[in-house]
Design a protein around this motif. Structure first.
Motif, PDB file in Angstrom:
ATOM      1  N   ARG A 103       0.833  -1.210   0.000  1.00 38.27           N
ATOM      2  CA  ARG A 103       0.000   0.000   0.000  1.00 38.27           C
ATOM      3  C   ARG A 103       0.867   1.260   0.000  1.00 38.27           C
ATOM      4  O   ARG A 103       0.560   2.245  -0.685  1.00 38.27           O
ATOM      5  CB  ARG A 103      -0.940   0.008   1.205  1.00 38.27           C
ATOM      6  CG  ARG A 103      -2.182  -0.833   1.013  1.00 38.27           C
ATOM      7  CD  ARG A 103      -3.272  -0.499   2.017  1.00 38.27           C
ATOM      8  NE  ARG A 103      -2.859  -0.668   3.405  1.00 38.27           N
ATOM      9  CZ  ARG A 103      -2.985  -1.793   4.100  1.00 38.27           C
ATOM     10  NH1 ARG A 103      -3.524  -2.859   3.544  1.00 38.27           N
ATOM     11  NH2 ARG A 103      -2.583  -1.854   5.355  1.00 38.27           N
ATOM     12  N   LEU A 104       1.959   1.213   0.747  1.00 29.00           N
ATOM     13  CA  LEU A 104       2.872   2.351   0.795  1.00 29.00           C
ATOM     14  C   LEU A 104       3.513   2.595  -0.571  1.00 29.00           C
ATOM     15  O   LEU A 104       3.576   3.732  -1.049  1.00 29.00           O
ATOM     16  CB  LEU A 104       3.938   2.116   1.873  1.00 29.00           C
ATOM     17  CG  LEU A 104       4.908   3.253   2.155  1.00 29.00           C
ATOM     18  CD1 LEU A 104       4.179   4.515   2.618  1.00 29.00           C
ATOM     19  CD2 LEU A 104       5.924   2.811   3.193  1.00 29.00           C
ATOM     20  N   VAL A 105       3.980   1.534  -1.207  1.00 30.24           N
ATOM     21  CA  VAL A 105       4.579   1.653  -2.538  1.00 30.24           C
ATOM     22  C   VAL A 105       3.546   2.216  -3.523  1.00 30.24           C
ATOM     23  O   VAL A 105       3.850   3.111  -4.315  1.00 30.24           O
ATOM     24  CB  VAL A 105       5.125   0.290  -3.018  1.00 30.24           C
ATOM     25  CG1 VAL A 105       5.549   0.357  -4.486  1.00 30.24           C
ATOM     26  CG2 VAL A 105       6.292  -0.159  -2.140  1.00 30.24           C
ATOM     27  N   ARG A 106       2.336   1.711  -3.474  1.00 29.46           N
ATOM     28  CA  ARG A 106       1.275   2.206  -4.369  1.00 29.46           C
ATOM     29  C   ARG A 106       0.969   3.676  -4.116  1.00 29.46           C
ATOM     30  O   ARG A 106       0.682   4.431  -5.051  1.00 29.46           O
ATOM     31  CB  ARG A 106       0.006   1.369  -4.193  1.00 29.46           C
ATOM     32  CG  ARG A 106       0.129  -0.028  -4.743  1.00 29.46           C
ATOM     33  CD  ARG A 106      -1.169  -0.809  -4.564  1.00 29.46           C
ATOM     34  NE  ARG A 106      -0.937  -2.215  -4.809  1.00 29.46           N
ATOM     35  CZ  ARG A 106      -1.136  -3.181  -3.918  1.00 29.46           C
ATOM     36  NH1 ARG A 106      -1.621  -2.908  -2.708  1.00 29.46           N
ATOM     37  NH2 ARG A 106      -0.881  -4.433  -4.229  1.00 29.46           N
ATOM     38  N   ALA A 107       1.030   4.103  -2.863  1.00 30.56           N
ATOM     39  CA  ALA A 107       0.763   5.505  -2.539  1.00 30.56           C
ATOM     40  C   ALA A 107       1.815   6.421  -3.170  1.00 30.56           C
ATOM     41  O   ALA A 107       1.481   7.499  -3.675  1.00 30.56           O
ATOM     42  CB  ALA A 107       0.714   5.699  -1.026  1.00 30.56           C
ATOM     43  N   PHE A 108       3.081   6.012  -3.151  1.00 33.07           N
ATOM     44  CA  PHE A 108       4.130   6.785  -3.816  1.00 33.07           C
ATOM     45  C   PHE A 108       3.849   6.856  -5.312  1.00 33.07           C
ATOM     46  O   PHE A 108       3.971   7.920  -5.925  1.00 33.07           O
ATOM     47  CB  PHE A 108       5.514   6.164  -3.571  1.00 33.07           C
ATOM     48  CG  PHE A 108       6.174   6.629  -2.314  1.00 33.07           C
ATOM     49  CD1 PHE A 108       7.006   7.740  -2.302  1.00 33.07           C
ATOM     50  CD2 PHE A 108       5.974   5.960  -1.117  1.00 33.07           C
ATOM     51  CE1 PHE A 108       7.623   8.178  -1.141  1.00 33.07           C
ATOM     52  CE2 PHE A 108       6.581   6.376   0.058  1.00 33.07           C
ATOM     53  CZ  PHE A 108       7.401   7.492   0.040  1.00 33.07           C
ATOM     54  N   ASP A 109       3.469   5.738  -5.886  1.00 30.31           N
ATOM     55  CA  ASP A 109       3.183   5.679  -7.319  1.00 30.31           C
ATOM     56  C   ASP A 109       1.998   6.574  -7.674  1.00 30.31           C
ATOM     57  O   ASP A 109       2.062   7.356  -8.617  1.00 30.31           O
ATOM     58  CB  ASP A 109       2.909   4.229  -7.726  1.00 30.31           C
ATOM     59  CG  ASP A 109       2.613   4.105  -9.202  1.00 30.31           C
ATOM     60  OD1 ASP A 109       3.490   4.455 -10.022  1.00 30.31           O
ATOM     61  OD2 ASP A 109       1.493   3.663  -9.542  1.00 30.31           O
ATOM     62  N   GLN A 110       0.917   6.461  -6.922  1.00 23.36           N
ATOM     63  CA  GLN A 110      -0.286   7.242  -7.210  1.00 23.36           C
ATOM     64  C   GLN A 110      -0.039   8.741  -7.067  1.00 23.36           C
ATOM     65  O   GLN A 110      -0.676   9.545  -7.748  1.00 23.36           O
ATOM     66  CB  GLN A 110      -1.431   6.789  -6.313  1.00 23.36           C
ATOM     67  CG  GLN A 110      -1.925   5.401  -6.688  1.00 23.36           C
ATOM     68  CD  GLN A 110      -2.806   4.773  -5.614  1.00 23.36           C
ATOM     69  OE1 GLN A 110      -3.001   5.326  -4.532  1.00 23.36           O
ATOM     70  NE2 GLN A 110      -3.325   3.585  -5.920  1.00 23.36           N
ATOM     71  N   ALA A 111       0.894   9.107  -6.209  1.00 28.35           N
ATOM     72  CA  ALA A 111       1.239  10.517  -6.032  1.00 28.35           C
ATOM     73  C   ALA A 111       2.233  11.002  -7.088  1.00 28.35           C
ATOM     74  O   ALA A 111       2.582  12.185  -7.116  1.00 28.35           O
ATOM     75  CB  ALA A 111       1.810  10.743  -4.634  1.00 28.35           C
ATOM     76  N   GLY A 112       2.702  10.108  -7.942  1.00 32.53           N
ATOM     77  CA  GLY A 112       3.644  10.480  -8.993  1.00 32.53           C
ATOM     78  C   GLY A 112       5.027  10.812  -8.473  1.00 32.53           C
ATOM     79  O   GLY A 112       5.790  11.531  -9.122  1.00 32.53           O
ATOM     80  N   LYS A 113       5.377  10.271  -7.318  1.00 36.76           N
ATOM     81  CA  LYS A 113       6.689  10.546  -6.728  1.00 36.76           C
ATOM     82  C   LYS A 113       7.736   9.580  -7.283  1.00 36.76           C
ATOM     83  O   LYS A 113       7.417   8.436  -7.615  1.00 36.76           O
ATOM     84  CB  LYS A 113       6.610  10.419  -5.203  1.00 36.76           C
ATOM     85  CG  LYS A 113       5.703  11.476  -4.594  1.00 36.76           C
ATOM     86  CD  LYS A 113       5.643  11.393  -3.109  1.00 36.76           C
ATOM     87  CE  LYS A 113       4.748  12.503  -2.570  1.00 36.76           C
ATOM     88  NZ  LYS A 113       4.765  12.539  -1.117  1.00 36.76           N
ATOM     89  N   PRO A 114       8.988  10.014  -7.353  1.00 37.26           N
ATOM     90  CA  PRO A 114      10.049   9.131  -7.839  1.00 37.26           C
ATOM     91  C   PRO A 114      10.208   7.896  -6.951  1.00 37.26           C
ATOM     92  O   PRO A 114      10.157   7.993  -5.718  1.00 37.26           O
ATOM     93  CB  PRO A 114      11.311   9.996  -7.775  1.00 37.26           C
ATOM     94  CG  PRO A 114      10.814  11.404  -7.745  1.00 37.26           C
ATOM     95  CD  PRO A 114       9.489  11.349  -7.051  1.00 37.26           C
ATOM     96  N   ILE A 115      10.394   6.759  -7.610  1.00 43.19           N
ATOM     97  CA  ILE A 115      10.619   5.490  -6.922  1.00 43.19           C
ATOM     98  C   ILE A 115      11.847   4.848  -7.555  1.00 43.19           C
ATOM     99  O   ILE A 115      11.893   4.669  -8.771  1.00 43.19           O
ATOM    100  CB  ILE A 115       9.414   4.541  -7.058  1.00 43.19           C
ATOM    101  CG1 ILE A 115       8.158   5.179  -6.445  1.00 43.19           C
ATOM    102  CG2 ILE A 115       9.725   3.198  -6.398  1.00 43.19           C
ATOM    103  CD1 ILE A 115       6.879   4.388  -6.702  1.00 43.19           C
ATOM    104  N   ALA A 116      12.819   4.502  -6.725  1.00 42.77           N
ATOM    105  CA  ALA A 116      14.027   3.823  -7.199  1.00 42.77           C
ATOM    106  C   ALA A 116      14.095   2.451  -6.547  1.00 42.77           C
ATOM    107  O   ALA A 116      13.862   2.326  -5.340  1.00 42.77           O
ATOM    108  CB  ALA A 116      15.272   4.630  -6.850  1.00 42.77           C
TER     109      ALA A 116
END
Length: 140
Positions: A103-116
């Protein structure tokens, strides 16, 4: 560049080099990095592993260091961070089974934040279902 607040998701047997180097490098250039692990609190540690290719068909694994967590997983919210970093090693193998992590990973994605994601860290992104239709980059 303004300092960014970066969340790092780790767990026991995270790859030593993949957690230590980015953590220290990001701090060195002035960013705030919070390293968290489900069911652990700031001040606790995770064990790291060192993987090495020694001429066999796959890599060997050796004990690494104890890596200190500096924030509590239970208190993190994607809205409080500018980016997410997921190191590899064996930790993503079991972290990907944790619904709170997904859920945390999805929240970063949905917010359009960079994920490495480094190496096996991509397992978390795949398990969260955020890779479809995405362009991923890798460096040799």
């Amino acid at each position: 560049m303004a300092a960014k607040k970066i969340l790092m998701l780790v767990g026991d047997y995270v790859e030593d080099y993949e957690v230590m180097v980015p953590f220290q490098a990001l701090l060195m250039v002035g960013h705030i990095v919070h390293a968290v692990c489900p069911d652990k609190s700031a001040g606790e540690t995770v064990r790291t592993a060192i993987h090495d290719f020694e001429g066999d068909q796959t890599y060997s694994e050796k004990p690494g260091h104890l890596f200190a967590l500096n924030a509590d997983f239970a208190q993190v919210e994607a809205a409080d961070y500018d980016a997410l970093l997921v190191p590899g090693g064996r930790a993503p193998e079991y972290l990907r089974l944790n619904e709170k992590v997904l859920r945390l990973v999805r929240a970063f994605d949905q917010a359009g934040k960079p994920i490495a994601a480094v190496c096996h860290g991509a397992q978390l992104l795949a398990a969260a279902g955020i890779l479809a239709g995405r362009e991923c980059s890798a460096y040799p």
